[in-house]
Scaffold this motif. Sequence first.
Motif, PDB file in Angstrom:
ATOM      1  N   ALA A   1       7.074  -5.864  72.538  1.00  0.00           N
ATOM      2  CA  ALA A   1       8.324  -5.373  71.963  1.00  0.00           C
ATOM      3  C   ALA A   1       8.234  -3.882  71.686  1.00  0.00           C
ATOM      4  O   ALA A   1       9.171  -3.122  71.976  1.00  0.00           O
ATOM      5  CB  ALA A   1       8.643  -6.136  70.681  1.00  0.00           C
ATOM      6  N   CYS A   2       7.114  -3.449  71.124  1.00  0.00           N
ATOM      7  CA  CYS A   2       6.911  -2.029  70.845  1.00  0.00           C
ATOM      8  C   CYS A   2       6.946  -1.221  72.141  1.00  0.00           C
ATOM      9  O   CYS A   2       7.557  -0.150  72.211  1.00  0.00           O
ATOM     10  CB  CYS A   2       5.589  -1.831  70.127  1.00  0.00           C
TER      11      CYS A   2
ATOM     12  N   ALA B   1       7.784   0.259  60.803  1.00  0.00           N
ATOM     13  CA  ALA B   1       6.841   0.458  59.706  1.00  0.00           C
ATOM     14  C   ALA B   1       5.837  -0.690  59.611  1.00  0.00           C
ATOM     15  O   ALA B   1       4.643  -0.471  59.416  1.00  0.00           O
ATOM     16  CB  ALA B   1       7.584   0.606  58.382  1.00  0.00           C
ATOM     17  N   ALA B   2       6.328  -1.909  59.755  1.00  0.00           N
ATOM     18  CA  ALA B   2       5.455  -3.085  59.679  1.00  0.00           C
ATOM     19  C   ALA B   2       4.892  -3.470  61.039  1.00  0.00           C
ATOM     20  O   ALA B   2       4.011  -4.322  61.139  1.00  0.00           O
ATOM     21  CB  ALA B   2       6.214  -4.273  59.098  1.00  0.00           C
ATOM     22  N   HIS B   3       5.407  -2.841  62.099  1.00  0.00           N
ATOM     23  CA  HIS B   3       5.018  -3.139  63.477  1.00  0.00           C
ATOM     24  C   HIS B   3       5.157  -4.622  63.787  1.00  0.00           C
ATOM     25  O   HIS B   3       4.196  -5.313  64.110  1.00  0.00           O
ATOM     26  CB  HIS B   3       3.592  -2.673  63.775  1.00  0.00           C
ATOM     27  N   ARG B   4       6.381  -5.109  63.700  1.00  0.00           N
ATOM     28  CA  ARG B   4       6.653  -6.505  64.053  1.00  0.00           C
ATOM     29  C   ARG B   4       8.113  -6.641  64.434  1.00  0.00           C
ATOM     30  O   ARG B   4       8.957  -5.852  64.015  1.00  0.00           O
ATOM     31  CB  ARG B   4       6.329  -7.430  62.868  1.00  0.00           C
ATOM     32  N   MET B   5       8.378  -7.658  65.250  1.00  0.00           N
ATOM     33  CA  MET B   5       9.758  -7.934  65.617  1.00  0.00           C
ATOM     34  C   MET B   5      10.512  -8.493  64.414  1.00  0.00           C
ATOM     35  O   MET B   5       9.937  -9.166  63.559  1.00  0.00           O
ATOM     36  CB  MET B   5       9.806  -8.938  66.779  1.00  0.00           C
TER      37      MET B   5
ATOM     38  N   SER C   1       1.587   7.360  54.117  1.00  0.00           N
ATOM     39  CA  SER C   1       0.376   8.020  53.632  1.00  0.00           C
ATOM     40  C   SER C   1      -0.744   7.025  53.405  1.00  0.00           C
ATOM     41  O   SER C   1      -1.926   7.330  53.590  1.00  0.00           O
ATOM     42  CB  SER C   1       0.677   8.778  52.330  1.00  0.00           C
ATOM     43  N   THR C   2      -0.388   5.791  53.023  1.00  0.00           N
ATOM     44  CA  THR C   2      -1.395   4.751  52.827  1.00  0.00           C
ATOM     45  C   THR C   2      -2.020   4.367  54.157  1.00  0.00           C
ATOM     46  O   THR C   2      -3.227   4.157  54.258  1.00  0.00           O
ATOM     47  CB  THR C   2      -0.754   3.505  52.176  1.00  0.00           C
ATOM     48  N   VAL C   3      -1.180   4.295  55.186  1.00  0.00           N
ATOM     49  CA  VAL C   3      -1.683   3.950  56.518  1.00  0.00           C
ATOM     50  C   VAL C   3      -2.634   5.026  57.018  1.00  0.00           C
ATOM     51  O   VAL C   3      -3.705   4.748  57.543  1.00  0.00           O
ATOM     52  CB  VAL C   3      -0.506   3.776  57.499  1.00  0.00           C
ATOM     53  N   LEU C   4      -2.244   6.302  56.848  1.00  0.00           N
ATOM     54  CA  LEU C   4      -3.089   7.392  57.329  1.00  0.00           C
ATOM     55  C   LEU C   4      -4.423   7.431  56.605  1.00  0.00           C
ATOM     56  O   LEU C   4      -5.466   7.707  57.204  1.00  0.00           O
ATOM     57  CB  LEU C   4      -2.353   8.727  57.139  1.00  0.00           C
TER      58      LEU C   4
ATOM     59  N   ILE D   1      -4.297  -0.390  65.919  1.00  0.00           N
ATOM     60  CA  ILE D   1      -3.358   0.562  66.486  1.00  0.00           C
ATOM     61  C   ILE D   1      -2.725  -0.051  67.733  1.00  0.00           C
ATOM     62  O   ILE D   1      -3.414  -0.527  68.627  1.00  0.00           O
ATOM     63  CB  ILE D   1      -4.056   1.886  66.839  1.00  0.00           C
ATOM     64  N   CYS D   2      -1.406  -0.015  67.803  1.00  0.00           N
ATOM     65  CA  CYS D   2      -0.686  -0.645  68.911  1.00  0.00           C
ATOM     66  C   CYS D   2      -0.735   0.216  70.168  1.00  0.00           C
ATOM     67  O   CYS D   2      -0.693   1.443  70.100  1.00  0.00           O
ATOM     68  CB  CYS D   2       0.763  -0.869  68.480  1.00  0.00           C
ATOM     69  N   ARG D   3      -0.791  -0.459  71.322  1.00  0.00           N
ATOM     70  CA  ARG D   3      -0.781   0.248  72.594  1.00  0.00           C
ATOM     71  C   ARG D   3       0.630   0.386  73.151  1.00  0.00           C
ATOM     72  O   ARG D   3       0.802   0.860  74.269  1.00  0.00           O
ATOM     73  CB  ARG D   3      -1.650  -0.500  73.599  1.00  0.00           C
TER      74      ARG D   3
END
Length: 215
Positions: free
Chosen positions: A19-20, A143-147, A171-174, A184-186
């Motif tokens: 999806a991404c 942000a959540a990386h989901r459908m 900032s929390t993710v970084l 990390i998504c491709r």
Amino acid sequence: MIYRLGFWTGPVPADDESACADLHTRIYAAEHRRQATGCKPPPVPEVRRFVDAVLAELPESAEDPAGAGDLGSGESLASVRDPADLGKEAPAEEEACPWGSGDVAGTATAEVFLPRLRGPHRRAIALLTQIAHEHGLHGFDLAAHRMLSMADAYWVDEVPSTDAILGVDPSTVLADLSASRERICRGPELARRRLASAPAALEENIAGTVLDAAS
């Protein structure tokens, strides 16, 4: 915190990473067309109708225009309180409106719509998910990386919400990036590969239909 979502037309993705990749393929293709022609590609009819339906329910102003945003009780979604917030002080107008930037319709181009919310606004996310489902579009929480799934949405007294796991502050993710390399998504990389593999086909894509090559 700006919370980003993406909606697009096309085949049903197999999973979140697909999806991404599909979403970013369309984003990059639209940007390619903008750079090549000097003009932003207009949204295709399916996306335009979706955006019109979204703004009818969620106007850009917290003040509901006449006839818009009717949830069955005469209130716009922007003014409806989250069930969890009942009994608390009503939010200020600027906090009640879910949009994180002006010109919401302007974030629609070609086959994609990339609205920005003022934080993880659960009511807006649930309603956007429902409208996308009704218009045959796919939704993705960047942000959540989901459908976005209708299975995650629910209604309490005609007020929509979602119990989906939402994204966190960037900032929390970084700060935790070094410990989460494998997550990390491709998707963006796959999208770039798709478009680079057939530039001629992309150049001929002037009708708003983005190349749908296999990864």
